[in-house]
Scaffold this motif. Structure first.
Motif, mmCIF file in Angstrom:
data_model
loop_
_atom_site.group_PDB
_atom_site.id
_atom_site.type_symbol
_atom_site.label_atom_id
_atom_site.label_comp_id
_atom_site.label_asym_id
_atom_site.label_seq_id
_atom_site.Cartn_x
_atom_site.Cartn_y
_atom_site.Cartn_z
ATOM 1 N N ARG A 28 0.831 -1.194 0.000
ATOM 2 C CA ARG A 28 0.000 0.000 0.000
ATOM 3 C C ARG A 28 0.871 1.253 0.000
ATOM 4 N N GLY A 29 0.385 2.301 -0.672
ATOM 5 C CA GLY A 29 1.083 3.584 -0.591
ATOM 6 C C GLY A 29 1.011 4.106 0.834
ATOM 7 N N ASP A 30 1.907 5.011 1.137
ATOM 8 C CA ASP A 30 2.022 5.489 2.522
ATOM 9 C C ASP A 30 1.682 6.969 2.640
ATOM 10 N N ILE A 32 -0.550 10.410 2.905
ATOM 11 C CA ILE A 32 -1.819 11.045 3.253
ATOM 12 C C ILE A 32 -1.702 12.492 2.761
ATOM 13 N N HIS A 33 -2.482 12.803 1.746
ATOM 14 C CA HIS A 33 -2.313 14.065 1.020
ATOM 15 C C HIS A 33 -2.984 15.243 1.726
ATOM 16 N N PRO A 34 -2.576 16.479 1.375
ATOM 17 C CA PRO A 34 -3.202 17.654 1.988
ATOM 18 C C PRO A 34 -4.734 17.628 1.893
ATOM 19 N N PRO A 88 2.463 4.746 7.504
ATOM 20 C CA PRO A 88 2.070 3.438 6.968
ATOM 21 C C PRO A 88 0.547 3.370 6.867
ATOM 22 N N GLN A 89 0.051 2.848 5.756
ATOM 23 C CA GLN A 89 -1.394 2.893 5.546
ATOM 24 C C GLN A 89 -2.150 2.109 6.614
ATOM 25 N N TRP A 90 -1.471 1.083 7.210
ATOM 26 C CA TRP A 90 -2.176 0.317 8.247
ATOM 27 C C TRP A 90 -2.468 1.182 9.476
ATOM 28 N N ASP A 111 -10.851 -10.958 8.327
ATOM 29 C CA ASP A 111 -10.819 -12.364 7.909
ATOM 30 C C ASP A 111 -12.090 -12.760 7.180
ATOM 31 N N ALA A 112 -12.701 -11.825 6.483
ATOM 32 C CA ALA A 112 -13.961 -12.113 5.785
ATOM 33 C C ALA A 112 -13.792 -11.757 4.313
ATOM 34 N N GLU A 113 -13.648 -12.794 3.492
ATOM 35 C CA GLU A 113 -13.371 -12.562 2.070
ATOM 36 C C GLU A 113 -14.642 -12.714 1.247
ATOM 37 N N SER A 279 -2.032 4.424 -11.625
ATOM 38 C CA SER A 279 -0.586 4.243 -11.733
ATOM 39 C C SER A 279 0.052 4.831 -10.471
ATOM 40 N N PRO A 280 1.230 4.334 -10.058
ATOM 41 C CA PRO A 280 1.874 4.961 -8.888
ATOM 42 C C PRO A 280 2.418 6.363 -9.174
ATOM 43 N N VAL A 281 2.383 6.805 -10.439
ATOM 44 C CA VAL A 281 2.919 8.135 -10.764
ATOM 45 C C VAL A 281 2.215 9.201 -9.924
ATOM 46 N N GLY A 283 1.758 9.190 -6.852
ATOM 47 C CA GLY A 283 1.284 8.622 -5.589
ATOM 48 C C GLY A 283 -0.060 9.188 -5.165
ATOM 49 N N VAL A 284 -1.039 9.175 -6.096
ATOM 50 C CA VAL A 284 -2.321 9.830 -5.798
ATOM 51 C C VAL A 284 -3.481 8.852 -5.600
ATOM 52 N N GLY A 285 -3.193 7.552 -5.661
ATOM 53 C CA GLY A 285 -4.276 6.557 -5.638
ATOM 54 C C GLY A 285 -5.099 6.594 -4.358
ATOM 55 N N ILE A 286 -4.418 6.748 -3.222
ATOM 56 C CA ILE A 286 -5.144 6.773 -1.942
ATOM 57 C C ILE A 286 -6.025 8.014 -1.901
ATOM 58 N N ASN A 287 -5.458 9.126 -2.362
ATOM 59 C CA ASN A 287 -6.216 10.368 -2.348
ATOM 60 C C ASN A 287 -7.502 10.232 -3.160
ATOM 61 N N LEU A 288 -7.383 9.645 -4.352
ATOM 62 C CA LEU A 288 -8.587 9.492 -5.180
ATOM 63 C C LEU A 288 -9.606 8.570 -4.522
ATOM 64 N N ALA A 289 -9.101 7.512 -3.886
ATOM 65 C CA ALA A 289 -10.016 6.570 -3.228
ATOM 66 C C ALA A 289 -10.766 7.274 -2.086
ATOM 67 N N ILE A 290 -10.046 8.100 -1.333
ATOM 68 C CA ILE A 290 -10.682 8.835 -0.222
ATOM 69 C C ILE A 290 -11.712 9.829 -0.776
HETATM 70 C C1 LIG Z 1 3.810 0.462 -6.663
HETATM 71 C C2 LIG Z 1 2.654 1.276 -6.178
HETATM 72 C C3 LIG Z 1 2.919 2.326 -5.309
HETATM 73 C C4 LIG Z 1 1.873 3.143 -4.906
HETATM 74 N N1 LIG Z 1 2.165 4.205 -4.111
HETATM 75 C C5 LIG Z 1 1.174 5.037 -3.747
HETATM 76 C C6 LIG Z 1 1.435 6.139 -2.907
HETATM 77 O O1 LIG Z 1 2.564 6.376 -2.455
HETATM 78 N N2 LIG Z 1 0.407 6.957 -2.594
HETATM 79 C C7 LIG Z 1 -0.870 6.723 -3.056
HETATM 80 O O2 LIG Z 1 -1.776 7.532 -2.764
HETATM 81 N N3 LIG Z 1 -1.140 5.663 -3.816
HETATM 82 C C8 LIG Z 1 -0.162 4.804 -4.170
HETATM 83 N N4 LIG Z 1 -0.454 3.734 -4.946
HETATM 84 C C9 LIG Z 1 -1.853 3.468 -5.304
HETATM 85 C C10 LIG Z 1 -2.643 3.047 -4.059
HETATM 86 O O3 LIG Z 1 -2.012 1.966 -3.396
HETATM 87 C C11 LIG Z 1 -4.083 2.662 -4.414
HETATM 88 O O4 LIG Z 1 -4.615 3.553 -5.378
HETATM 89 C C12 LIG Z 1 -4.984 2.730 -3.163
HETATM 90 O O5 LIG Z 1 -4.487 1.858 -2.161
HETATM 91 C C13 LIG Z 1 -6.429 2.315 -3.516
HETATM 92 O O6 LIG Z 1 -7.189 2.209 -2.348
HETATM 93 P P1 LIG Z 1 -8.437 1.220 -2.301
HETATM 94 O O7 LIG Z 1 -9.006 1.356 -0.926
HETATM 95 O O8 LIG Z 1 -9.321 1.466 -3.456
HETATM 96 O O9 LIG Z 1 -7.843 -0.240 -2.502
HETATM 97 P P2 LIG Z 1 -6.765 -1.040 -1.635
HETATM 98 O O10 LIG Z 1 -5.873 -0.136 -0.884
HETATM 99 O O11 LIG Z 1 -6.157 -2.022 -2.577
HETATM 100 O O12 LIG Z 1 -7.656 -1.798 -0.566
HETATM 101 C C14 LIG Z 1 -8.508 -2.879 -0.929
HETATM 102 C C15 LIG Z 1 -8.817 -3.665 0.328
HETATM 103 O O13 LIG Z 1 -9.796 -4.687 0.004
HETATM 104 C C16 LIG Z 1 -9.383 -5.919 0.574
HETATM 105 N N5 LIG Z 1 -9.954 -6.987 -0.262
HETATM 106 C C17 LIG Z 1 -9.570 -7.375 -1.496
HETATM 107 N N6 LIG Z 1 -10.365 -8.362 -1.958
HETATM 108 C C18 LIG Z 1 -11.277 -8.601 -0.984
HETATM 109 C C19 LIG Z 1 -12.363 -9.503 -0.861
HETATM 110 N N7 LIG Z 1 -12.687 -10.361 -1.834
HETATM 111 N N8 LIG Z 1 -13.096 -9.498 0.289
HETATM 112 C C20 LIG Z 1 -12.797 -8.621 1.296
HETATM 113 N N9 LIG Z 1 -11.769 -7.743 1.227
HETATM 114 C C21 LIG Z 1 -11.024 -7.724 0.094
HETATM 115 C C22 LIG Z 1 -7.861 -5.882 0.535
HETATM 116 O O14 LIG Z 1 -7.302 -6.767 1.478
HETATM 117 C C23 LIG Z 1 -7.603 -4.410 0.880
HETATM 118 O O15 LIG Z 1 -7.544 -4.190 2.268
HETATM 119 C C24 LIG Z 1 0.559 2.889 -5.358
HETATM 120 C C25 LIG Z 1 0.296 1.802 -6.198
HETATM 121 C C26 LIG Z 1 1.334 1.002 -6.615
HETATM 122 C C27 LIG Z 1 1.066 -0.148 -7.538
#
Ligand SMILES: Cc1cc2nc3c(=O)[nH]c(=O)nc-3n(C[C@H](O)[C@H](O)[C@H](O)COP(=O)(O)OP(=O)(O)OC[C@H]3O[C@@H](n4cnc5c(N)ncnc54)[C@H](O)[C@@H]3O)c2cc1C
Length: 396
Positions: A28-30, A32-34, A88-90, A111-113, A279-281, A283-290
């Motif tokens: 996970r990316g680490d 947390i954007h402004p 750390p994202q955790w 633990d619920a998939e 893309s990791p370019v 590092g905006v993925g977390i920001n967009l998700a939020i």
């Molecule tokens: C190399 C790399 C570096 C990156 N660096 C950055 C960065 O520095 N900053 C940044 O902002 N973004 C970064 N990104 C992008 C970023 O990691 C993602 O855009 C972001 O984590 C997306 O958040 P999300 O909540 O949508 O998905 P995720 O963070 O992927 O979370 C999905 C969650 O769903 C859970 N899950 C999956 N399948 C199931 C299932 N079937 N049942 C229940 N749970 C499930 C997973 O365990 C996980 O906890 C990077 C990406 C890559 C590839």
């Protein structure tokens, strides 16, 4: 987790299912954007959040060949925090989970998939999940797939993604940081290689960018060749690079860029990487998700309270969030194609591209990448209506 928190706080019953038993995922990316820090401020959580261990990064620096420069300067952003918090994202997820747990309407099941969706008369009405106690069935007015780039929710829903391709993958690993090491978070571009070192206090979170599909061939070589390549780009790692003992210490992060044509079906919505892998370019993925989560909560809390989520409600989320996603992905693809791909195939000493030379020459331009990375396009705010709903829910 963010959407779950917001909806639960507004009095909507929420169940979050997470397939792992903790959030300790290294990939996970680490960052947390402004704009995310701004949302935390709007929620009254910022001061407490900033008490968690983090590093404040005010600028991003790069080196292209011999040219060193600042690529983005966050100090001038019109936000409460003029920096990116590296954490750390955790820790971020645990913080949100803990805050959400104070609302009776919130439940988190680890633990619920999710393994399947339940469909009734053409509408998704719940899902099945595998847990240590066996399979469970959950009925819901709305299922939100926020399960990342390999989303099984979107696959089970039959939603189609358009792939845009990426010329690179990233090798992700940690190396100890010593007191003598430089402090700055740095991207180093040189002929045929790109190395990113994120200062995480007592260690460097390192990203080594390689041409797509090259990892298998690299793994066949001695690890010393890889260690030497790292030291060439980051000489300060000369001693500590030996902590990489085996290829198993190096994780391959496969870069994908894609976007769903439709983010929803009756009873189901996808957000974050599940709707658009970034893309990791930048590092905006977390920001967009939020931002997706905030927009979804703003637009959906009322229909959810009234148990009347229509397809138009879901379409509104896509309409709101698709433009920022498209523009951000377009910019990422331009950087991938015009800067990263040529650097990875280059064998001659690197000439910085025009955009880089402009950034080096005119410091004012550094505000543009800072804005795109730190705030993004169409930043979301917790709406006044949602804030009012928090108050009503608390009194109830
Ligand atoms: C190399 C790399 C570096 C990156 N660096 C950055 C960065 O520095 N900053 C940044 O902002 N973004 C970064 N990104 C992008 C970023 O990691 C993602 O855009 C972001 O984590 C997306 O958040 P999300 O909540 O949508 O998905 P995720 O963070 O992927 O979370 C999905 C969650 O769903 C859970 N899950 C999956 N399948 C199931 C299932 N079937 N049942 C229940 N749970 C499930 C997973 O365990 C996980 O906890 C990077 C990406 C890559 C590839």
């Amino acid at each position: 987790m963010m959407l779950g928190y917001l909806l639960a706080r507004a009095g909507v019953e929420v169940l979050v299912l997470e397939k792992h038993s903790d959030f300790l995922r290294d990939f996970r990316g680490d960052t947390i954007h402004p704009s995310t820090l701004e949302v935390l401020h709007e929620l009254g959580l910022l001061d407490e959040f900033l008490k968690l261990p983090h590093q404040k990064v005010y600028e991003l620096n790069g080196q292209f060949g011999e040219m060193r420069l600042t690529i983005a300067d966050f100090r001038h952003l019109p936000t409460r925090c003029g920096f990116v918090a590296f954490m750390p994202q955790w820790d971020f997820l645990n913080f949100l989970a803990e805050k959400a747990a104070s609302y009776k309407t919130f439940e988190l099941k680890m633990d619920a998939e999710v393994t399947g969706l339940i469909e009734q008369s053409g509408r998704i009405s719940g899902m099945r999940a595998k847990t240590p106690d066996g399979e469970i069935e959950v009925r819901a007015d709305l299922v939100v797939g926020a399960d990342g780039r390999s989303s099984s929710v979107r696959e089970k829903a039959g939603l189609q993604a358009r792939e845009f391709g990426a010329p690179m993958d990233v090798l992700w690993f940690r190396i100890r940081r010593t007191a003598e090491d430089p402090a700055v978070t740095m991207g180093r571009f040189d002929a045929g290689r790109i190395f990113i070192a994120l200062n995480r206090g007592d260690y460097w979170q390192c990203g080594y960018v390689i041409a797509k599909g090259q990892f298998e061939e690299m793994r066949r070589q001695d690890l010393d060749t890889f260690r030497a390549a790292i030291v060439k780009l980051a000489p300060y790692l000369q001693d500590s690079v030996h902590e990489l003992r085996a290829w198993d210490d190096v994780k391959l992060l496969t870069v994908r860029v894609n976007r769903l044509d439709e983010w929803f079906r009756p009873g189901l919505l996808c957000i974050g990487d599940a709707a658009h892998a970034m893309s990791p370019v930048g590092g905006v993925g977390i920001n967009l998700a939020i931002q997706d989560a905030v927009a979804s909560a703003n637009l959906l809390f009322k229909p959810l309270q009234e148990k009347q989520v229509t397809i138009d409600d879901l379409r509104r989320i896509q309409t709101r969030r698709e433009l920022p996603t498209r523009v951000t992905q377009k910019l990422q693809l331009a950087v991938q194609d015009r800067i990263i791909a040529p650097v990875l195939t280059d064998t001659q000493p690197l000439e910085p591209p025009l955009a880089v030379r402009l950034l080096a020459r005119f410091p004012f331009f550094r505000r543009i990448p800072a804005r795109v990375i730190g705030v993004g396009i169409r930043p979301e705010h917790v709406s006044a209506e949602l804030l009012r709903a928090f108050g009503v829910a608390r009194q109830a």
